[in-house]
Design a protein around this motif. Structure first.
Motif, PDB file in Angstrom:
ATOM      1  N   GLU A  68       3.744  -3.414  -9.328  1.00  0.00           N
ATOM      2  CA  GLU A  68       3.827  -4.062  -8.015  1.00  0.00           C
ATOM      3  C   GLU A  68       4.569  -3.179  -7.013  1.00  0.00           C
ATOM      4  OE1 GLU A  68       2.846  -6.531  -5.171  1.00  0.00           O
ATOM      5  OE2 GLU A  68       2.150  -6.730  -7.242  1.00  0.00           O
ATOM      6  N   GLU A  69       5.587  -2.509  -7.479  1.00  0.00           N
ATOM      7  CA  GLU A  69       6.328  -1.592  -6.606  1.00  0.00           C
ATOM      8  C   GLU A  69       5.429  -0.449  -6.127  1.00  0.00           C
ATOM      9  OE1 GLU A  69      10.540   0.921  -6.689  1.00  0.00           O
ATOM     10  OE2 GLU A  69       9.731   0.075  -8.546  1.00  0.00           O
ATOM     11  N   ARG A  71       2.123  -0.526  -5.888  1.00  0.00           N
ATOM     12  CA  ARG A  71       1.149  -1.081  -4.940  1.00  0.00           C
ATOM     13  C   ARG A  71       1.777  -1.304  -3.566  1.00  0.00           C
ATOM     14  NH1 ARG A  71      -0.883  -3.671  -9.535  1.00  0.00           N
ATOM     15  NH2 ARG A  71       0.462  -5.493  -9.307  1.00  0.00           N
ATOM     16  N   THR A  72       3.001  -1.810  -3.547  1.00  0.00           N
ATOM     17  CA  THR A  72       3.686  -2.046  -2.275  1.00  0.00           C
ATOM     18  C   THR A  72       3.925  -0.742  -1.528  1.00  0.00           C
ATOM     19  OG1 THR A  72       4.780  -3.993  -3.187  1.00  0.00           O
ATOM     20  CG2 THR A  72       5.771  -3.023  -1.225  1.00  0.00           C
ATOM     21  N   ARG A  75       0.642   0.472  -0.047  1.00  0.00           N
ATOM     22  CA  ARG A  75       0.306  -0.299   1.158  1.00  0.00           C
ATOM     23  C   ARG A  75       1.127   0.161   2.356  1.00  0.00           C
ATOM     24  NH1 ARG A  75      -0.319  -5.061  -2.093  1.00  0.00           N
ATOM     25  NH2 ARG A  75       1.908  -5.383  -1.896  1.00  0.00           N
ATOM     26  N   GLN A  76       2.412   0.404   2.107  1.00  0.00           N
ATOM     27  CA  GLN A  76       3.280   0.853   3.193  1.00  0.00           C
ATOM     28  C   GLN A  76       2.828   2.211   3.716  1.00  0.00           C
ATOM     29  OE1 GLN A  76       7.408   1.002   2.168  1.00  0.00           O
ATOM     30  NE2 GLN A  76       8.065   1.517   4.238  1.00  0.00           N
TER      31      GLN A  76
END
Length: 160
Positions: A68-69, A71-72, A75-76
């Motif tokens: 998840e980190e 993916r985040t 995205r950023q």
């Protein structure tokens, strides 16, 4: 002749006392060996049913968080778009570089966690085999002290 009889009597007494001491210590040794066998079985079962499962769940959860980190962070980075240092209204260069660095760190941590999980999966069979060897050694000791045959473990049962 009288001297020989006295020496023989003393030697007989010493051997009888040694044999009695060995006979008295035998049940204690057997009980200790049975306890060691029970402890070895419990340790093997605890590793297989508790420790390994907990380690595996912890690593899986850490990998999910790391995924998840990553993916985040991706995205950023996508939200920055095509970075141009002189465009108005865009993020400063240090924020973009910091996001790229954080993404690289998150990906490296994720790879490390996956490697740890794979090592755990590969090595747990060896660890379990070592525990089973200690069970086999304890079982052999009980058989040796009991004089062979079937091994019976004492199980305490509570009566109503």
């Amino acid at each position: 002749m009288r001297r020989f009889t006295l020496v023989f009597a003393l030697v007989s007494i010493v051997f009888c006392s040694i044999a009695a001491a060995q006979t008295d210590s035998r049940p204690a040794e057997l009980a200790a060996a049975r306890r060691a066998l029970a402890v070895a079985k419990i340790e093997a079962r605890h590793y297989w049913q508790v420790e390994y499962q907990c380690e595996r769940r912890e690593l899986d959860a850490a990998i999910r968080v790391s995924d998840e980190e990553v993916r985040t962070m991706r995205r950023q980075l996508r939200s920055f778009g095509q970075f141009h240092p002189f465009a108005y209204g865009q993020q400063p260069a240090f924020a973009y570089r910091n996001a790229r660095l954080c993404l690289a760190e998150a990906e490296a941590g994720r790879r490390l966690l996956i490697d740890q999980r794979n090592d755990l999966v590969r090595a747990h069979a060896d660890h379990l085999a070592l525990l089973e060897l200690s069970v086999a050694e304890a079982r052999a000791r009980v058989v040796e002290l009991a004089g062979g045959g079937v091994i019976e473990l004492e199980v305490s049962r509570s009566q109503p």
